[in-house]
Enzyme design. Sequence first.
Site, PDB file in Angstrom:
ATOM      1  N   ARG A 176       0.752  -1.451   0.060  1.00 41.44           N
ATOM      2  CA  ARG A 176       0.069   0.037  -0.103  1.00 41.44           C
ATOM      3  C   ARG A 176       0.969   1.255   0.041  1.00 41.44           C
ATOM      4  O   ARG A 176       0.505   2.403   0.382  1.00 41.44           O
ATOM      5  CB  ARG A 176      -0.937   0.126   1.128  1.00 41.44           C
ATOM      6  CG  ARG A 176      -1.980  -1.042   1.274  1.00 41.44           C
ATOM      7  CD  ARG A 176      -3.075  -1.094  -0.137  1.00 41.44           C
ATOM      8  NE  ARG A 176      -3.635  -2.593   0.022  1.00 41.44           N
ATOM      9  CZ  ARG A 176      -3.259  -3.333  -0.575  1.00 41.44           C
ATOM     10  NH1 ARG A 176      -2.244  -3.624  -1.445  1.00 41.44           N
ATOM     11  NH2 ARG A 176      -4.056  -4.646  -0.540  1.00 41.44           N
ATOM     12  N   SER A 226     -11.130  -0.454   3.571  1.00 45.07           N
ATOM     13  CA  SER A 226     -10.494  -1.112   4.946  1.00 45.07           C
ATOM     14  C   SER A 226      -9.851   0.174   5.587  1.00 45.07           C
ATOM     15  O   SER A 226      -9.137   0.941   5.138  1.00 45.07           O
ATOM     16  CB  SER A 226      -9.358  -1.894   4.623  1.00 45.07           C
ATOM     17  OG  SER A 226      -9.828  -3.046   3.803  1.00 45.07           O
ATOM     18  N   GLU A 296      -5.226   2.975   6.838  1.00 38.40           N
ATOM     19  CA  GLU A 296      -4.740   2.899   5.467  1.00 38.40           C
ATOM     20  C   GLU A 296      -5.322   4.031   4.476  1.00 38.40           C
ATOM     21  O   GLU A 296      -4.331   4.485   3.900  1.00 38.40           O
ATOM     22  CB  GLU A 296      -5.542   1.546   4.918  1.00 38.40           C
ATOM     23  CG  GLU A 296      -5.004   1.449   3.372  1.00 38.40           C
ATOM     24  CD  GLU A 296      -5.749   0.313   2.841  1.00 38.40           C
ATOM     25  OE1 GLU A 296      -5.353  -0.870   3.400  1.00 38.40           O
ATOM     26  OE2 GLU A 296      -6.032   0.161   1.629  1.00 38.40           O
TER      27      GLU A 296
HETATM   28  C1  LIG Z   1     -15.343   0.189  -0.960  1.00 37.94           C
HETATM   29  C2  LIG Z   1     -14.004   0.403  -1.224  1.00 37.94           C
HETATM   30  C3  LIG Z   1     -13.327  -0.861  -1.473  1.00 37.94           C
HETATM   31  C4  LIG Z   1     -11.832  -0.650  -1.583  1.00 37.94           C
HETATM   32  N1  LIG Z   1     -11.133  -1.704  -1.796  1.00 37.94           N
HETATM   33  C5  LIG Z   1      -9.843  -1.570  -1.891  1.00 37.94           C
HETATM   34  C6  LIG Z   1      -8.988  -2.752  -2.144  1.00 37.94           C
HETATM   35  O1  LIG Z   1      -9.704  -4.082  -2.413  1.00 37.94           O
HETATM   36  N2  LIG Z   1      -7.630  -2.666  -2.295  1.00 37.94           N
HETATM   37  C7  LIG Z   1      -7.102  -1.704  -2.235  1.00 37.94           C
HETATM   38  O2  LIG Z   1      -6.033  -1.630  -2.247  1.00 37.94           O
HETATM   39  N3  LIG Z   1      -7.781  -0.518  -1.848  1.00 37.94           N
HETATM   40  C8  LIG Z   1      -9.106  -0.673  -1.680  1.00 37.94           C
HETATM   41  N4  LIG Z   1      -9.879   0.630  -1.791  1.00 37.94           N
HETATM   42  C9  LIG Z   1      -9.164   1.838  -1.308  1.00 37.94           C
HETATM   43  C10 LIG Z   1      -8.800   2.710  -2.819  1.00 37.94           C
HETATM   44  O3  LIG Z   1      -9.957   2.500  -3.370  1.00 37.94           O
HETATM   45  C11 LIG Z   1      -7.525   2.560  -3.280  1.00 37.94           C
HETATM   46  O4  LIG Z   1      -6.483   2.631  -2.537  1.00 37.94           O
HETATM   47  C12 LIG Z   1      -7.428   3.256  -4.453  1.00 37.94           C
HETATM   48  O5  LIG Z   1      -6.222   2.810  -5.314  1.00 37.94           O
HETATM   49  C13 LIG Z   1      -7.323   4.786  -4.408  1.00 37.94           C
HETATM   50  O6  LIG Z   1      -7.477   5.296  -5.509  1.00 37.94           O
HETATM   51  P1  LIG Z   1      -7.914   6.826  -5.588  1.00 37.94           P
HETATM   52  O7  LIG Z   1      -7.982   7.334  -6.995  1.00 37.94           O
HETATM   53  O8  LIG Z   1      -9.402   7.102  -5.108  1.00 37.94           O
HETATM   54  O9  LIG Z   1      -7.074   7.780  -4.866  1.00 37.94           O
HETATM   55  P2  LIG Z   1      -7.304   8.950  -3.913  1.00 37.94           P
HETATM   56  O10 LIG Z   1      -8.139   8.475  -2.662  1.00 37.94           O
HETATM   57  O11 LIG Z   1      -8.050  10.035  -4.587  1.00 37.94           O
HETATM   58  O12 LIG Z   1      -5.708   9.507  -3.547  1.00 37.94           O
HETATM   59  C14 LIG Z   1      -4.859   8.534  -3.073  1.00 37.94           C
HETATM   60  C15 LIG Z   1      -3.478   9.116  -3.019  1.00 37.94           C
HETATM   61  O13 LIG Z   1      -3.341   8.930  -4.339  1.00 37.94           O
HETATM   62  C16 LIG Z   1      -2.542  10.290  -4.877  1.00 37.94           C
HETATM   63  N5  LIG Z   1      -2.776  10.320  -6.503  1.00 37.94           N
HETATM   64  C17 LIG Z   1      -4.123  10.151  -6.946  1.00 37.94           C
HETATM   65  N6  LIG Z   1      -3.643  10.286  -8.285  1.00 37.94           N
HETATM   66  C18 LIG Z   1      -2.476  10.534  -8.414  1.00 37.94           C
HETATM   67  C19 LIG Z   1      -1.662  10.911  -9.579  1.00 37.94           C
HETATM   68  N7  LIG Z   1      -2.082  10.935 -10.850  1.00 37.94           N
HETATM   69  N8  LIG Z   1      -0.440  11.239  -9.120  1.00 37.94           N
HETATM   70  C20 LIG Z   1       0.193  11.108  -8.090  1.00 37.94           C
HETATM   71  N9  LIG Z   1      -0.729  10.807  -6.838  1.00 37.94           N
HETATM   72  C21 LIG Z   1      -1.787  10.526  -7.210  1.00 37.94           C
HETATM   73  C22 LIG Z   1      -3.437  11.059  -4.064  1.00 37.94           C
HETATM   74  O14 LIG Z   1      -2.498  12.366  -3.940  1.00 37.94           O
HETATM   75  C23 LIG Z   1      -3.329  10.677  -2.729  1.00 37.94           C
HETATM   76  O15 LIG Z   1      -2.353  11.059  -1.874  1.00 37.94           O
HETATM   77  C24 LIG Z   1     -11.313   0.555  -1.327  1.00 37.94           C
HETATM   78  C25 LIG Z   1     -11.951   1.863  -0.913  1.00 37.94           C
HETATM   79  C26 LIG Z   1     -13.512   1.731  -1.051  1.00 37.94           C
HETATM   80  C27 LIG Z   1     -14.106   2.649  -0.758  1.00 37.94           C
END
Ligand SMILES: Cc1cc2nc3c(=O)[nH]c(=O)nc-3n(C[C@H](O)[C@H](O)[C@H](O)COP(=O)(O)OP(=O)(O)OC[C@H]3O[C@@H](n4cnc5c(N)ncnc54)[C@H](O)[C@@H]3O)c2cc1C
Length: 302
Positions: A176, A226, A296
């Site tokens: 992560r 999570s 997380e």
């Molecule tokens: C219902 C649910 C289920 C989930 N299941 C999982 C799972 O099974 N496994 C898992 O790993 N995660 C899971 N997640 C968590 C989440 O979806 C992941 O961590 C996902 O990868 C985050 O992506 P995001 O675009 O929403 O990032 P954001 O939450 O918008 O941002 C996360 C980080 O990424 C950075 N970021 C985003 N885009 C860029 C870019 N282009 N350049 C540089 N930095 C950037 C942001 O600045 C921030 O620091 C879940 C979440 C939910 C709500």
Amino acid sequence: MIYSNLIEYLESVRCRYLLNEPLKKHTTMKVGGPADIYVEARSAEVLVGILSIAKKEDIPIFLIGNGSNLLVSDYGFRGIIVKLEGDFSKIYIKSDDVISCGPGAKLIDLCKFALENSLSGLEFAYGIPGSCGGAVYMNAGAYGGEIKNVIKKVECINYDSKKKIMLRDDCKFEYRKSLFSSEKIIITNVEFTLHKSRFETIKEKMDAIMAKRVSKQPLDFPSAGSMFKRPKGYYVGPMIEKCGLKGFSIGGAKVSEKHAGFVVNKGNATCKDVLDLVKKIKSDVKSKFGVNLEMEPLFLSS
Ligand SMILES: Cc1cc2nc3c(=O)[nH]c(=O)nc-3n(C[C@H](O)[C@H](O)[C@H](O)COP(=O)(O)OP(=O)(O)OC[C@H]3O[C@@H](n4cnc5c(N)ncnc54)[C@H](O)[C@@H]3O)c2cc1C
């Protein structure tokens, strides 16, 4: 006004922006106060324009993906929130088994695109509600798979607008986290190496993974997934359950009854409610099991 040059620039390039935009609208947890300015950058030129004004005027910038791993303070963010859209959401076949994907594309759309092209390797990610950029940043993973295993290369730009290409090993992927978590670099494109397989086989895997998610996760409530990283050798949900916290709530934040590893927003939760609940869970788990839980989702405040 601190943002007048930026606003003048955004209007000149017809870039959509919103002032005092509540970030609860842009996070899956549905908490978070206003950002001074929320900008949708649709091309590399506009992104570079925004970065150079922010640098010159010393304005903090934060990149938001789909907001599915973010907990934003009730006070919001004093600076610019940048969301990558338009050109940054394109997905296409680069060569036989390589997909090129913009960071703003939804991971779910990327998985469906891979399926349509009978390319296997991303099935594990089906249902993770993030963007491609957020998934690389977090090294998202599930059901035995991790984004790092399918990365070929990542194109990025730093806050001085210098471009860089990183191969998988340069990205320092860990559980992560990645190099992007510790250095201020913006992911601008990602290439994934997959492998040819049968459409039906890939679809079966994706459907099975989605069914598992739907049966185990509280998808009918806002959450950030999570709430805690998985400590080696322990399962978070059962520990929280054994502390008697399943269904326990503080304000609008509640430990999910369906999966105790999730904190859900049952209505009008504030960020403070969520953080107070996280503190209580950590303290009870530490007393009962001697395990230190680590949150997380990332916490954003100014
Ligand atoms: C219902 C649910 C289920 C989930 N299941 C999982 C799972 O099974 N496994 C898992 O790993 N995660 C899971 N997640 C968590 C989440 O979806 C992941 O961590 C996902 O990868 C985050 O992506 P995001 O675009 O929403 O990032 P954001 O939450 O918008 O941002 C996360 C980080 O990424 C950075 N970021 C985003 N885009 C860029 C870019 N282009 N350049 C540089 N930095 C950037 C942001 O600045 C921030 O620091 C879940 C979440 C939910 C709500």
